[in-house]
Design an enzyme around this catalytic site. Sequence first.
Site, PDB file in Angstrom:
ATOM      1  N   LYS A   9       7.671  -1.832 -25.291  1.00 21.34           N
ATOM      2  CA  LYS A   9       8.883  -2.603 -25.021  1.00 21.34           C
ATOM      3  C   LYS A   9       9.218  -3.524 -26.210  1.00 21.34           C
ATOM      4  O   LYS A   9       8.391  -3.699 -27.110  1.00 21.34           O
ATOM      5  CB  LYS A   9       8.677  -3.417 -23.730  1.00 21.34           C
ATOM      6  CG  LYS A   9       8.481  -2.547 -22.471  1.00 21.34           C
ATOM      7  CD  LYS A   9       8.435  -3.444 -21.247  1.00 21.34           C
ATOM      8  CE  LYS A   9       8.176  -2.677 -19.971  1.00 21.34           C
ATOM      9  NZ  LYS A   9       8.199  -3.558 -18.780  1.00 21.34           N
ATOM     10  N   TYR A  49      15.962   1.483 -14.858  1.00 15.85           N
ATOM     11  CA  TYR A  49      15.444   0.532 -13.869  1.00 15.85           C
ATOM     12  C   TYR A  49      16.274   0.533 -12.584  1.00 15.85           C
ATOM     13  O   TYR A  49      16.300  -0.458 -11.868  1.00 15.85           O
ATOM     14  CB  TYR A  49      15.391  -0.873 -14.474  1.00 15.85           C
ATOM     15  CG  TYR A  49      14.239  -1.072 -15.436  1.00 15.85           C
ATOM     16  CD1 TYR A  49      12.919  -0.820 -15.042  1.00 15.85           C
ATOM     17  CD2 TYR A  49      14.448  -1.520 -16.733  1.00 15.85           C
ATOM     18  CE1 TYR A  49      11.848  -1.006 -15.903  1.00 15.85           C
ATOM     19  CE2 TYR A  49      13.378  -1.712 -17.606  1.00 15.85           C
ATOM     20  CZ  TYR A  49      12.084  -1.446 -17.184  1.00 15.85           C
ATOM     21  OH  TYR A  49      11.024  -1.638 -18.037  1.00 15.85           O
ATOM     22  N   ASN A 112       5.874  -7.553 -20.570  1.00 10.69           N
ATOM     23  CA  ASN A 112       4.511  -7.025 -20.395  1.00 10.69           C
ATOM     24  C   ASN A 112       4.228  -5.819 -21.299  1.00 10.69           C
ATOM     25  O   ASN A 112       3.426  -4.952 -20.967  1.00 10.69           O
ATOM     26  CB  ASN A 112       4.232  -6.736 -18.913  1.00 10.69           C
ATOM     27  CG  ASN A 112       5.228  -5.767 -18.314  1.00 10.69           C
ATOM     28  OD1 ASN A 112       6.077  -5.218 -19.032  1.00 10.69           O
ATOM     29  ND2 ASN A 112       5.136  -5.532 -17.025  1.00 10.69           N
ATOM     30  N   HIS A 115       5.770   0.180 -21.005  1.00 10.46           N
ATOM     31  CA  HIS A 115       6.210   0.890 -19.796  1.00 10.46           C
ATOM     32  C   HIS A 115       5.541   2.259 -19.775  1.00 10.46           C
ATOM     33  O   HIS A 115       5.398   2.894 -20.824  1.00 10.46           O
ATOM     34  CB  HIS A 115       7.732   1.100 -19.797  1.00 10.46           C
ATOM     35  CG  HIS A 115       8.158   2.057 -18.720  1.00 10.46           C
ATOM     36  ND1 HIS A 115       8.360   1.648 -17.423  1.00 10.46           N
ATOM     37  CD2 HIS A 115       8.325   3.411 -18.729  1.00 10.46           C
ATOM     38  CE1 HIS A 115       8.656   2.723 -16.678  1.00 10.46           C
ATOM     39  NE2 HIS A 115       8.646   3.791 -17.452  1.00 10.46           N
ATOM     40  N   GLU A 126      12.612  10.007 -16.588  1.00 10.24           N
ATOM     41  CA  GLU A 126      12.618   9.072 -17.722  1.00 10.24           C
ATOM     42  C   GLU A 126      12.656   9.812 -19.061  1.00 10.24           C
ATOM     43  O   GLU A 126      13.352   9.400 -19.983  1.00 10.24           O
ATOM     44  CB  GLU A 126      11.402   8.145 -17.622  1.00 10.24           C
ATOM     45  CG  GLU A 126      11.538   7.211 -16.418  1.00 10.24           C
ATOM     46  CD  GLU A 126      10.295   6.417 -16.074  1.00 10.24           C
ATOM     47  OE1 GLU A 126       9.265   6.548 -16.774  1.00 10.24           O
ATOM     48  OE2 GLU A 126      10.352   5.650 -15.094  1.00 10.24           O
TER      49      GLU A 126
HETATM   50  P1  IDP Z   1       5.810  -1.153 -13.857  1.00  8.28           P
HETATM   51  O1  IDP Z   1       6.502  -1.483 -15.157  1.00  8.28           O
HETATM   52  O2  IDP Z   1       4.364  -1.592 -13.875  1.00  8.28           O
HETATM   53  O3  IDP Z   1       6.004   0.271 -13.414  1.00  8.28           O
HETATM   54  P2  IDP Z   1       7.791  -2.023 -11.866  1.00  8.28           P
HETATM   55  O4  IDP Z   1       7.462  -2.589 -10.532  1.00  8.28           O
HETATM   56  O5  IDP Z   1       8.440  -0.681 -11.945  1.00  8.28           O
HETATM   57  O6  IDP Z   1       6.454  -2.085 -12.731  1.00  8.28           O
HETATM   58  O7  IDP Z   1       8.734  -3.096 -12.580  1.00  8.28           O
HETATM   59  C1  IDP Z   1       9.444  -2.776 -13.736  1.00  8.28           C
HETATM   60  C2  IDP Z   1       9.401  -3.947 -14.696  1.00  8.28           C
HETATM   61  O8  IDP Z   1      10.148  -5.014 -14.148  1.00  8.28           O
HETATM   62  C3  IDP Z   1       8.011  -4.528 -14.938  1.00  8.28           C
HETATM   63  O9  IDP Z   1       7.280  -3.849 -15.944  1.00  8.28           O
HETATM   64  C4  IDP Z   1       8.320  -5.952 -15.346  1.00  8.28           C
HETATM   65  O10 IDP Z   1       8.518  -6.055 -16.761  1.00  8.28           O
HETATM   66  C5  IDP Z   1       9.626  -6.239 -14.646  1.00  8.28           C
HETATM   67  N1  IDP Z   1       9.418  -7.164 -13.515  1.00  8.28           N
HETATM   68  C6  IDP Z   1       8.797  -6.897 -12.346  1.00  8.28           C
HETATM   69  N2  IDP Z   1       8.771  -7.997 -11.568  1.00  8.28           N
HETATM   70  C7  IDP Z   1       9.406  -8.979 -12.276  1.00  8.28           C
HETATM   71  C8  IDP Z   1       9.699 -10.347 -11.999  1.00  8.28           C
HETATM   72  O11 IDP Z   1       9.385 -10.893 -10.945  1.00  8.28           O
HETATM   73  N3  IDP Z   1      10.370 -11.031 -12.995  1.00  8.28           N
HETATM   74  C9  IDP Z   1      10.741 -10.450 -14.182  1.00  8.28           C
HETATM   75  N4  IDP Z   1      10.473  -9.166 -14.453  1.00  8.28           N
HETATM   76  C10 IDP Z   1       9.804  -8.437 -13.525  1.00  8.28           C
END
Ligand code: IDP
Length: 151
Positions: A9, A49, A112, A115, A126
């Site tokens: 990312k 997303y 984080n 992805h 994707e």
């Molecule tokens: P993943 O990336 O581990 O598959 P997902 O639940 O699909 O997780 O969420 C997608 C992305 O959304 C996450 O990687 C994270 O960066 C972002 N995200 C999830 N929850 C939050 C939040 O509470 N605040 C801001 N960003 C979030």
Amino acid sequence: MQHTFLMVKPDGVRRQLIGNIVRRFENRGFVLVGAKMMTISREQAERHYGQHKEKPFFGELVDFITSGPVFAMIWRGDNLIEVSRIMMGKTNPLEAAPGTIRGDFATYVGENVIHGSDSPESAERELENFFSTDELLAAGVLSSATDRIVI
Ligand code: IDP
């Protein structure tokens, strides 16, 4: 043998973590079969997303993922989807184990670092969202332009 979509990312690209992340997957025995640096459009980000459209953080998520270049990758290997999710660590880096990518490099859920597709269906969707038919052919994900990706 599986294919999956992994993406460093914008925070990971800014922090020059591409090499470290690629090395982890190569060391584990997986094969990088396609990759490109790209800045994704808002439309592409919203499609990527889509499942989070109703969430309060959706706007922040789309702003962040389009804020700079990402490093989009196609990987190949045995049990790759399950193993890559373990190597990435939990979505919230504060819960991610040390030794995982998020556990080693991140503290905030909104940034984080990486992805990775969470199922064969997501990987298929994707890969099609991020790569052209020609790129998927070159990576060996498709064997002919009329094929569908089957992970
Ligand atoms: P993943 O990336 O581990 O598959 P997902 O639940 O699909 O997780 O969420 C997608 C992305 O959304 C996450 O990687 C994270 O960066 C972002 N995200 C999830 N929850 C939050 C939040 O509470 N605040 C801001 N960003 C979030």
